[in-house]
Design a protein around this motif. Structure first.
Motif, PDB file in Angstrom:
ATOM      1  N   SER A 232      25.822 -20.151   6.031  1.00 56.81           N
ATOM      2  CA  SER A 232      26.740 -19.881   4.920  1.00 56.81           C
ATOM      3  C   SER A 232      28.077 -19.280   5.348  1.00 56.81           C
ATOM      4  CB  SER A 232      26.085 -18.976   3.884  1.00 56.81           C
ATOM      5  OG  SER A 232      25.827 -17.698   4.429  1.00 56.81           O
ATOM      6  N   GLU A 233      28.153 -18.684   6.505  1.00 59.31           N
ATOM      7  CA  GLU A 233      29.417 -18.088   6.945  1.00 59.31           C
ATOM      8  C   GLU A 233      30.428 -19.124   7.424  1.00 59.31           C
ATOM      9  OE1 GLU A 233      30.714 -15.028   6.751  1.00 59.31           O
ATOM     10  OE2 GLU A 233      28.944 -14.508   5.609  1.00 59.31           O
TER      11      GLU A 233
ATOM     12  N   ARG B 200      31.482  -7.805   3.652  1.00 61.49           N
ATOM     13  CA  ARG B 200      31.034  -8.970   4.430  1.00 61.49           C
ATOM     14  C   ARG B 200      30.728  -8.561   5.860  1.00 61.49           C
ATOM     15  NH1 ARG B 200      34.569 -14.104   4.138  1.00 61.49           N
ATOM     16  NH2 ARG B 200      33.416 -14.382   2.218  1.00 61.49           N
TER      17      ARG B 200
ATOM     18  N   LEU C  48      27.250  -9.073   7.878  1.00 65.39           N
ATOM     19  CA  LEU C  48      27.149  -9.746   9.173  1.00 65.39           C
ATOM     20  C   LEU C  48      26.492  -8.855  10.220  1.00 65.39           C
ATOM     21  CD1 LEU C  48      30.678 -11.393   9.221  1.00 65.39           C
ATOM     22  CD2 LEU C  48      28.489 -12.594   8.988  1.00 65.39           C
TER      23      LEU C  48
ATOM     24  N   LEU D 281      27.740 -15.931  14.855  1.00 64.95           N
ATOM     25  CA  LEU D 281      27.694 -14.627  14.205  1.00 64.95           C
ATOM     26  C   LEU D 281      28.678 -13.661  14.857  1.00 64.95           C
ATOM     27  CD1 LEU D 281      26.395 -12.895  12.032  1.00 64.95           C
ATOM     28  CD2 LEU D 281      24.528 -12.412  13.622  1.00 64.95           C
TER      29      LEU D 281
ATOM     30  N   ALA E 245      32.074 -14.550  13.636  1.00 63.61           N
ATOM     31  CA  ALA E 245      32.274 -14.125  12.250  1.00 63.61           C
ATOM     32  C   ALA E 245      32.561 -12.624  12.180  1.00 63.61           C
ATOM     33  CB  ALA E 245      31.054 -14.484  11.401  1.00 63.61           C
TER      34      ALA E 245
ATOM     35  N   GLU F 238      36.043 -10.938  10.795  1.00 54.02           N
ATOM     36  CA  GLU F 238      36.104  -9.924   9.735  1.00 54.02           C
ATOM     37  C   GLU F 238      36.799  -8.661  10.226  1.00 54.02           C
ATOM     38  OE1 GLU F 238      35.738 -10.483   6.614  1.00 54.02           O
ATOM     39  OE2 GLU F 238      35.121 -12.502   7.141  1.00 54.02           O
TER      40      GLU F 238
END
Length: 179
Positions: A32-33, A128, A132, A156, A159, A163
């Motif tokens: 989903s990320e 978010r 994560l 991950l 991501a 962020e």
């Protein structure tokens, strides 16, 4: 144009046999990320993949009467997936970002309105990031580079870095807006 969903599903089924529900869960949790697919997209794609003999399935009974199809990748499917996986691709255009577009035109806003929007975005990105980092807890150590989990770890990690960068940018925007 390649059917990217096709390869996302083949990649998931390559990891382990899955039902349509399992695939949907993978999209909503692990992918989903960076990628999304809906129920209405996944099941027709599974039908196409089966017709193309890239996957096959067996019907399993759960409970007393509930049937579910469990999909497995075929050798043909695995070869097609690996061919796609090995292709080098050009960098994609920058993704559309409505918030950044609004900030581009934010000179038209009152200072307080811009700050309110920036603070809201900052909170969302911090939330978010926490999500994560929580997902990262499933790794007690960095997975071996030849394991199925290594790619998940790399995405991950990216991501989390994204962020952190977004948070720093928003903090700087807030600082500059308060001048």
């Amino acid at each position: 144009m390649a059917r990217t969903l096709k390869y996302a599903i083949l990649g998931l089924i390559c990891k382990r046999p899955m039902s349509g529900y399992d695939i949907l869960q993978e999209f909503s949790m692990n992918l989903s990320e960076f990628w999304s697919a809906k129920h209405s997209q996944i099941y027709p794609e599974l039908k196409k993949l089966s017709e193309e003999e890239l996957i096959d399935y067996s019907v399993e009974i759960t409970g007393t009467v509930l049937e579910k199809k469990v999909y497995r990748i075929t050798e043909k499917g695995k070869q097609e997936f690996l061919t796609w996986l090995n292709e080098d691709v050009s960098m994609q255009p920058t993704a559309k970002d409505v918030f950044r577009l609004r900030m581009y035109f934010s000179g038209q806003l009152e200072k307080e309105d811009r700050l309110r929007l920036l603070e809201s975005q900052l909170k969302q990105h911090k939330d978010r990031l926490e999500h994560l980092k929580h997902n990262q807890e499933k790794f007690s150590k960095i997975p071996d580079s030849d394991s199925h989990e290594f790619g998940d770890y790399l995405v991950l990690m990216g991501a989390i870095m994204r962020e952190n960068t977004n948070i720093e940018w928003l903090k700087e925007c807030i600082r500059l807006s308060k001048r």
